[in-house]
Design a protein around this motif. Structure first.
Motif, PDB file in Angstrom:
ATOM      1  N   LYS A  55      65.347   6.034  21.971  1.00  0.00           N
ATOM      2  CA  LYS A  55      65.692   7.370  22.441  1.00  0.00           C
ATOM      3  C   LYS A  55      64.636   8.381  21.995  1.00  0.00           C
ATOM      4  N   PRO A  56      64.406   9.405  22.814  1.00  0.00           N
ATOM      5  CA  PRO A  56      63.445  10.439  22.421  1.00  0.00           C
ATOM      6  C   PRO A  56      63.981  11.294  21.283  1.00  0.00           C
ATOM      7  N   ASP A  57      63.094  12.026  20.677  1.00  0.00           N
ATOM      8  CA  ASP A  57      63.479  12.985  19.636  1.00  0.00           C
ATOM      9  C   ASP A  57      64.516  13.951  20.214  1.00  0.00           C
ATOM     10  N   PRO A  58      65.676  14.104  19.584  1.00  0.00           N
ATOM     11  CA  PRO A  58      66.701  15.020  20.109  1.00  0.00           C
ATOM     12  C   PRO A  58      66.177  16.434  20.344  1.00  0.00           C
ATOM     13  N   ALA A  59      65.171  16.848  19.579  1.00  0.00           N
ATOM     14  CA  ALA A  59      64.624  18.196  19.746  1.00  0.00           C
ATOM     15  C   ALA A  59      63.907  18.355  21.082  1.00  0.00           C
ATOM     16  N   HIS A  60      63.497  17.244  21.691  1.00  0.00           N
ATOM     17  CA  HIS A  60      62.758  17.294  22.954  1.00  0.00           C
ATOM     18  C   HIS A  60      63.660  17.056  24.169  1.00  0.00           C
ATOM     19  N   ARG A  61      64.903  16.740  23.900  1.00  0.00           N
ATOM     20  CA  ARG A  61      65.816  16.344  24.968  1.00  0.00           C
ATOM     21  C   ARG A  61      66.522  17.565  25.552  1.00  0.00           C
ATOM     22  N   TYR A  62      66.758  17.526  26.851  1.00  0.00           N
ATOM     23  CA  TYR A  62      67.540  18.569  27.523  1.00  0.00           C
ATOM     24  C   TYR A  62      69.017  18.356  27.224  1.00  0.00           C
ATOM     25  N   ARG A  63      69.663  19.378  26.726  1.00  0.00           N
ATOM     26  CA  ARG A  63      71.094  19.294  26.421  1.00  0.00           C
ATOM     27  C   ARG A  63      71.891  19.520  27.701  1.00  0.00           C
ATOM     28  N   ARG A  64      72.504  18.463  28.191  1.00  0.00           N
ATOM     29  CA  ARG A  64      73.280  18.563  29.427  1.00  0.00           C
ATOM     30  C   ARG A  64      74.512  19.441  29.210  1.00  0.00           C
ATOM     31  N   PRO A  65      74.803  20.347  30.134  1.00  0.00           N
ATOM     32  CA  PRO A  65      75.980  21.211  29.962  1.00  0.00           C
ATOM     33  C   PRO A  65      77.299  20.468  30.120  1.00  0.00           C
ATOM     34  N   TYR A  66      77.242  19.214  30.533  1.00  0.00           N
ATOM     35  CA  TYR A  66      78.459  18.455  30.781  1.00  0.00           C
ATOM     36  C   TYR A  66      78.690  17.377  29.723  1.00  0.00           C
ATOM     37  N   GLU A  67      77.939  17.368  28.641  1.00  0.00           N
ATOM     38  CA  GLU A  67      78.131  16.344  27.618  1.00  0.00           C
ATOM     39  C   GLU A  67      78.550  16.990  26.306  1.00  0.00           C
ATOM     40  N   GLY A  68      79.154  16.199  25.449  1.00  0.00           N
ATOM     41  CA  GLY A  68      79.576  16.718  24.149  1.00  0.00           C
ATOM     42  C   GLY A  68      80.838  17.549  24.256  1.00  0.00           C
ATOM     43  N   THR A  69      81.247  18.070  23.139  1.00  0.00           N
ATOM     44  CA  THR A  69      82.519  18.800  23.082  1.00  0.00           C
ATOM     45  C   THR A  69      82.348  20.242  22.623  1.00  0.00           C
ATOM     46  N   ASP A  70      81.098  20.683  22.502  1.00  0.00           N
ATOM     47  CA  ASP A  70      80.868  22.041  21.990  1.00  0.00           C
ATOM     48  C   ASP A  70      79.940  22.848  22.885  1.00  0.00           C
ATOM     49  N   VAL A  71      80.009  22.589  24.183  1.00  0.00           N
ATOM     50  CA  VAL A  71      79.138  23.282  25.134  1.00  0.00           C
ATOM     51  C   VAL A  71      79.765  24.625  25.512  1.00  0.00           C
ATOM     52  N   ALA A  72      78.939  25.657  25.581  1.00  0.00           N
ATOM     53  CA  ALA A  72      79.433  26.986  25.914  1.00  0.00           C
ATOM     54  C   ALA A  72      79.937  27.033  27.357  1.00  0.00           C
ATOM     55  N   GLU A  73      81.024  27.734  27.572  1.00  0.00           N
ATOM     56  CA  GLU A  73      81.596  27.839  28.916  1.00  0.00           C
ATOM     57  C   GLU A  73      80.605  28.477  29.889  1.00  0.00           C
ATOM     58  N   LYS A  74      79.827  29.431  29.410  1.00  0.00           N
ATOM     59  CA  LYS A  74      78.851  30.074  30.276  1.00  0.00           C
ATOM     60  C   LYS A  74      77.842  29.060  30.813  1.00  0.00           C
ATOM     61  N   ALA A  75      77.408  28.135  29.973  1.00  0.00           N
ATOM     62  CA  ALA A  75      76.470  27.098  30.400  1.00  0.00           C
ATOM     63  C   ALA A  75      77.121  26.152  31.403  1.00  0.00           C
ATOM     64  N   MET A  76      78.382  25.826  31.185  1.00  0.00           N
ATOM     65  CA  MET A  76      79.103  24.957  32.124  1.00  0.00           C
ATOM     66  C   MET A  76      79.190  25.599  33.510  1.00  0.00           C
ATOM     67  N   GLN A  77      79.555  26.867  33.551  1.00  0.00           N
ATOM     68  CA  GLN A  77      79.697  27.551  34.828  1.00  0.00           C
ATOM     69  C   GLN A  77      78.350  27.691  35.526  1.00  0.00           C
ATOM     70  N   ALA A  78      77.309  27.981  34.759  1.00  0.00           N
ATOM     71  CA  ALA A  78      75.975  28.096  35.347  1.00  0.00           C
ATOM     72  C   ALA A  78      75.539  26.773  35.955  1.00  0.00           C
ATOM     73  N   TYR A  79      75.887  25.678  35.300  1.00  0.00           N
ATOM     74  CA  TYR A  79      75.550  24.357  35.832  1.00  0.00           C
ATOM     75  C   TYR A  79      76.254  24.110  37.161  1.00  0.00           C
ATOM     76  N   LEU A  80      77.546  24.433  37.238  1.00  0.00           N
ATOM     77  CA  LEU A  80      78.276  24.253  38.497  1.00  0.00           C
ATOM     78  C   LEU A  80      77.691  25.124  39.598  1.00  0.00           C
ATOM     79  N   ASP A  81      77.376  26.356  39.268  1.00  0.00           N
ATOM     80  CA  ASP A  81      76.788  27.255  40.273  1.00  0.00           C
ATOM     81  C   ASP A  81      75.472  26.689  40.802  1.00  0.00           C
ATOM     82  N   TRP A  82      74.688  26.069  39.919  1.00  0.00           N
ATOM     83  CA  TRP A  82      73.434  25.439  40.341  1.00  0.00           C
ATOM     84  C   TRP A  82      73.705  24.295  41.311  1.00  0.00           C
TER      85      TRP A  82
END
Length: 410
Positions: free
Chosen positions: A364-391
């Motif tokens: 796996k790549p260095d976590p610092a270089h990885r794009y944080r998907r708005p749909y993974e994990g349990t601590d994603v900001a709601e604003k990021a989730m909505q922006a992802y859907l709008d995209w």
């Protein structure tokens, strides 16, 4: 080193003519996700030695490198040359020239698979339920079966209450066991949109007798609607196709333009040194480990449709799929064909000599270089989730403006 260059117009022409080309973004994934051409694939410059020979099996394939002014291209070219790649060029002017030509820029990762999923929903009007509708069905103890089509580790991290893990390509193979009563409504969910759309439409295409609905916007939609997710679930759907499912899957593949081949045709494809050939075993990892065809890389079918740019960065290449039960290969191939790939399903072969061992997994790549998907994990900001859907909602229009995709929907 002095590199030959190709223009953005050259890239566009190659894509439209279905010529083989690997357009590689050398930035870290986090940078790649900020914007890239539709069919670009990410291969960070410092991961070329790790990934190239697995993802780019033909050493003389046309490779075009670019960055966004970071100065990565020369280093990347030197690393490819050291590995024996002989047909490497640079995108003249880099990403700035692509923008300057007025061509579309796509954000996020796995963008063309996600855009394809949106096109499928738009063309087929794939039916769905909102999170509130599904929550009410659960509360009312309705006759439903919720099938989670993500990877099992994603499902275990967070899942819709009462759901069962049935990764995407397994749906037609396992839906008869998961929902044996044809009056049961099947609800298909993923984290966002794409896999639930493709999964729902897969069951519809294959003629499942049940009513099927996607959970609109997946776990993102569930979270935004203020419903609670479960964690640590380990329920896996057992094998058991619905009546006629495997035969229907073969027909779906046929209608999509998939060709079935045997050992002799496979030998011809292998002997063609002028074309890139990807070989994928689309079963689950446990089945693959107990015995697989030599030369076939493990890639579960649902993830292959979702992550095609990661699995097969050479656009225009050939793809051969294997599966001892055929149905998963047929359904996966049907989608890849609609995405513009020349795809084959290999018949048989499992009665011969098999290789035994787990799938090869890239570090796996260095976590610092990885794009944080708005749909993974349990601590994603709601604003990021909505922006992802709008995209995602805007991807069909972006495909129209781009004009190179070659997708069709049966």
């Amino acid at each position: 080193m002095k590199l030959p260059t190709v223009t953005p117009a050259d890239i566009r022409r190659a894509l439209l003519l279905r010529e083989e080309i690997a357009l590689l973004d050398l930035r870290y994934e986090a940078g790649f996700a900020t914007g890239h051409p539709l069919f670009a694939a990410n291969m960070a410059a410092d991961r070329i030695e790790i990934e190239a020979e697995l993802r780019l099996p033909r050493k003389d394939v046309a490779i075009v490198l670019y960055d966004d002014g970071e100065g990565l291209v020369e280093t990347g070219a030197e690393r490819f040359a050291a590995l024996g790649y002989t047909n490497v060029s640079a995108l003249e002017g880099g990403l700035k020239a692509w923008r300057g030509a007025g061509y579309q820029m796509f954000e996020d990762v796995n963008s063309y698979s996600k855009a394809f999923g949106e096109l499928v929903e738009a063309r087929r009007h794939t039916p769905s339920f909102s999170a509130d509708e599904v929550a009410k069905l659960i509360a009312d103890k309705a006759n439903i079966a919720i099938l989670d089509v993500r990877r099992f580790d994603e499902y275990a991290t967070m899942n819709i209450p009462g759901s069962v893990s049935v990764p995407g390509a397994e749906l037609v193979l396992r839906a008869g066991q998961a929902a044996p009563d044809p009056d049961t409504t099947i609800i298909v969910n993923c984290a966002g949109r794409t896999r639930s759309i493709i999964g729902t439409q897969s069951l519809i295409n294959a003629g499942v007798p049940n009513k099927v609905r996607a959970l609109r916007n997946g776990t993102i939609g569930w979270t935004l609607a203020r419903h609670t997710l479960n964690h640590g679930a380990d329920r896996r759907g057992a094998i058991g196709p619905f009546e006629g499912g495997p035969a229907n899957a073969r027909d779906v593949a046929y209608r999509a333009g998939v060709r079935r081949i045997g050992a002799s045709e496979m030998a011809v494809l292998l002997a063609d040194r002028d074309r890139t050939l990807y070989r994928f075993d689309v079963r689950d990892a446990e089945e693959y480990a107990t015995g697989h065809l030599p030369g076939f890389r493990h890639y579960p079918g649902g993830q292959l449709v979702q992550e095609t740019d990661m699995a097969a960065p050479v656009r225009g290449a050939r793809i051969v799929l294997s599966d001892d039960k055929s149905v998963r290969a047929d359904m996966t191939a049907s989608w890849l064909a609609q995405m513009g790939w020349e795809v084959y399903v290999l018949e048989g072969g499992y009665d011969g000599a098999l290789e035994i061992g787990p799938p090869r997994v890239l570090p796996k790549p260095d976590p610092a270089h990885r794009y944080r998907r708005p749909y993974e994990g349990t601590d994603v900001a709601e604003k990021a989730m909505q922006a992802y859907l709008d995209w995602e909602y805007g991807l069909v229009e972006q495909l129209r403006l781009d004009g190179t995709h070659g997708f069709y929907v049966i």
